[in-house]
Scaffold this motif. Structure first.
Motif: not given
Length: 314
Positions: A104-106, A108-126
């Motif tokens: 559940r803690q994980l 909550e931590t990763f919820a902000v990245y759920a379902g986002r396209p990989l190309e967008q995630l690759a531009q997010d330093p965090q």
């Protein structure tokens, strides 16, 4: 645990506890005819005498209390074989509860990245920092900390992909794994020309990686002779031009970056014995979002230009 092993454990526990209690009782008693504590006759240097005094009663009682505590402990917790214990506690249940809490803690931590396209995630330093951490913990054992691979384990930093290097294809690989099988062809080629046919086929496969295949075949008799065996056995998976098939995971044989050493002996071994490569599925281990983060990190390793560009300019 079977009933027989459970009974075996229970008997051992009871014998050990009973043995401790008996030994304590037996050694704490003084019997008629025993010498007095001061009469051991063990004397050194004329005035140093060894005594044999029993333990103080309070000390012995503490041992009895310890034995009583152990019996209560084993009754409360599952210590007697298959006996579940009066409390109903199990280490498995505690593990599952702790895992659920951590999951559940994980989430909550990763919820902000759920379902986002990989190309967008690759531009997010965090997101990339998280993806790099997941890769180090999960993938580096096979692909190396720098993701450059090893014999039998793909280099993830180049542009050579056996199963496709598009973002969603990489995510599929992480989630569901891959299994690539090169069947052994040694027995087949033995019936077509023996060891010479195997060597000629290997020579042709090696020639596919040359800059000018036609010139190589004109100058290399063995490679030229091996083409007919390749056309008869290998084109179904690797294609007429040897460029492979990403739907099957059949590698492109024309590139220099090979999964196994690009030597005649190594290629002969592949032909004779075959290869069996397995990329394990990580859906259950990592879940959707963490798999997406690590897949984005892997994609960014060979697409740094696109990963660094702003959205809409890829």
């Amino acid at each position: 645990m079977s009933n027989a092993w459970s009974l075996y454990v229970i008997v051992l526990v009871v014998l050990n506890i009973g043995g401790c209690a008996w030994l304590l009782w037996w050694t704490a008693r003084r019997r008629p005819g025993d010498p007095a504590p001061e009469e051991t006759s063990h004397v050194w240097d004329g005035d140093i005498t060894e005594y044999n005094k029993p333990l103080p009663r309070w000390w012995i009682n503490m041992f009895y209390l310890t034995i009583a505590f152990s019996i209560g402990y084993l009754a409360w917790y599952p210590g007697f074989g298959n006996f579940p214990g009066l409390s109903g506690w199990t280490s498995a249940a505690e593990h599952d509860a702790e895992k659920a809490r951590r999951d559940r803690q994980l989430e909550e931590t990763f919820a902000v990245y759920a379902g986002r396209p990989l190309e967008q995630l690759a531009q997010d330093p965090q997101a990339m920092e998280l993806g790099r951490s997941i890769f180090a913990n999960t993938c580096a054992a096979c692909h190396g900390s720098a993701a450059t691979g090893a014999p039998g384990y793909p280099n993830l930093t180049d542009d050579v992909w056996n199963w496709g290097g598009a973002p969603e294809r990489i995510l599929e690989t992480v989630l569901d794994g891959r299994e690539g099988i090169m069947p052994p062809l040694g027995n087949v080629l033995d019936g077509m020309g023996g060891d010479v046919a195997i060597t000629q086929t290997a020579a042709y496969v090696r020639a596919l990686r040359s800059d000018d295949i036609e010139a190589t075949l004109r100058n290399d008799y063995m490679a030229a002779r091996g083409k007919k065996y390749f056309d008869g056995l290998c084109v179904a998976c690797h294609g007429v031009d040897g460029k492979g098939n990403q739907e099957l995971g059949a590698p492109d044989l024309t590139v220099r970056e090979t999964l196994y050493p690009n030597t005649l002996d190594s290629i002969r071994t592949t032909i004779i014995e075959g290869r069996h490569g397995v990329m394990p599925a990580h859906r259950e281990l990592l879940g959707e979002t963490r798999s997406r983060l690590v897949a984005a990190y892997v994609w960014s390793l060979s697409n740094s230009g696109q990963a660094d560009s702003p959205p809409g300019r890829q």
